[in-house]
Design a protein around this motif. Structure first.
Motif: not given
Length: 437
Positions: A199-225
């Motif tokens: 879960k921790n690794n997933r949160e870090i990966a999510k924050g990395t993607l959100l940072n690339a999109l210039s959003f706050s790393a604390s937000e949530d994002i849904k992506i398709k497989d």
């Protein structure tokens, strides 16, 4: 043969998202595809915006270079009063023009240098965009990988809980020793810890993607497989063909060629400064003088000039000489740098292609390993329940299954990233974003 670069989702090298994508403050609630994620990043990320502003600056500089082929026109106007007679005023107005008609090609060299520099800036912009897209692709599939690891960890936790319940029942029935219960408790605690780490690794990966999109790393994002099939033998491509594509499309190679071209023209321009230039000049001047006060008596004189002038440097303190030598050395340096970039680029293509081939093999092996580990765990669970295997045997099978699941997740999404790396290496990340239906 189907090209290796044709995969994922086609995405242009510019932002095509909604017009307000740069100003939205929160991540959309909808499930986003890779195309939507890339477009959102291109629209919002300051790195791409800075690269575009740099390109615009180069474009305006290139446009300004057209002035080399146009005449220069200037106008002057003035009024002065004689200190000997305060009632006398003199008014002057003049218009002059000059046009360079011949300079042994220096003007052409200056313009060609500016044009080559602009082209280099365009390729630099393209390289920045492609690198950014690749980073988003990596972050996208890393998040999918981490999410899959969380699901695998939950599945392993469920199996560990089943083993714990089974051990408790068998101990109460007197079929096993207390040690089996302790082993089951230890395995359950280890599975819980693995889940928390996932879960921790997933949160870090999510924050990395959100940072690339210039959003706050604390937000949530849904992506398709990406459920598409991939990794087949039909995706192989001849390495020589990929290298040829790289020579035609890779931005850093094209940028290096443009920079070498610009340096060549800069060297020529520095040499041509030692040669004369011929210009035509013309002008008209009007003088109006009042005598004895305003409007009492006015004298109006108008005259014009036209001529041809030749200008040649005779002695500049060796400035032109050393500038020419410097430009020549600069050209040699940039030419060798182009060769070095070309060699590195070809190695990048070869390395990316070999990594992709290895990733395909690893995926097939991980799938076989997962299939074997799943069956082994199932059999070992049945054997333990009927007393034909120990808890340690079952736990070993569970551990092997969890490791196989993790390896398969990593191999699956790593293959997507390795394929994108091939597209980046040949300089065609746009074509490298097609889905393999």
């Amino acid at each position: 043969m189907k090209k290796i670069i044709l995969f994922f989702i086609c995405v242009p090298l510019y932002a095509v998202a909604d017009e307000d994508c740069a100003t939205i403050r929160h991540v959309p609630n909808t499930e986003m595809t890779l195309a939507e994620v890339v477009n959102m990043g291109l629209c919002r990320n300051p790195r791409t915006a800075s690269a575009y502003a740099t390109l615009q600056s180069a474009r305006f500089t290139k446009n300004a270079a057209h002035s080399y082929y146009l005449p220069t026109v200037s106008g002057n106007a003035g009024a002065n009063r004689s200190h000997t007679d305060h009632d006398d005023w003199t008014y002057t107005a003049s218009l002059s023009a000059s046009y360079l008609i011949f300079d042994f090609g220096k003007r052409e060299s200056d313009f060609a240098q500016t044009l080559a520099t602009y082209r280099a800036a365009g390729f630099d912009y393209d390289e920045t965009i492609q690198n950014f897209i690749y980073s988003v692709i990596g972050a996208y599939y890393t998040l999918l990988n981490m999410d899959a690891d969380v699901k695998s960890a939950r599945s392993s936790l469920k199996v560990a809980q089943t083993a714990k319940d089974t051990a408790d029942k068998k101990f109460k029935a007197g079929a096993v020793a207390k040690a089996d219960v302790y082993q089951a408790d230890t395995n359950l605690a280890s599975s819980q810890l693995t889940l928390e780490r996932a879960k921790n690794n997933r949160e870090i990966a999510k924050g990395t993607l959100l940072n690339a999109l210039s959003f706050s790393a604390s937000e949530d994002i849904k992506i398709k497989d990406m459920p598409a099939s991939f990794g087949g033998d039909t995706e192989s491509e001849n390495i020589d063909k990929l290298i040829n594509i790289a020579r035609e499309k890779r931005p850093d190679l094209l940028k290096a060629k443009s920079q070498t071209n610009a340096a060549w023209h800069r060297r020529n321009s520095a040499f041509l400064k030692n040669l004369p230039s011929i210009s035509v000049n013309g002008g008209i001047q009007t003088t109006d003088k009042t005598v004895g006060g305003m409007f009492e008596h006015m004298t109006l004189k108008t005259h014009g000039t036209f001529g041809v002038s030749l200008s040649t440097p005779i002695f500049t303190g060796f400035l032109n000489y050393y500038n020419a030598r410097s430009a020549s050395s600069d050209y040699e340096s940039i030419k060798y740098n182009e060769e070095n970039i070309s060699n590195n680029a070809m190695m990048d293509v070869f390395t990316a292609y070999q990594n992709y081939k290895t990733a395909r093999t690893v995926l097939k092996q991980s799938e076989s390993l997962l299939k074997s580990a799943t069956e082994s765990e199932r059999v070992m669970a049945g054997m333990y329940k009927v007393g034909r295997a120990t808890m340690l045997d079952w736990q070993s099978a569970q551990s092997e299954l969890a490791d196989a699941q993790k390896q398969n997740n990593s191999a699956k999404y790593d293959l997507f990233i390795k394929r994108a790396a091939v597209a980046l290496a040949i300089g065609d990340i746009k074509s490298g974003l097609k889905d393999d239906k």
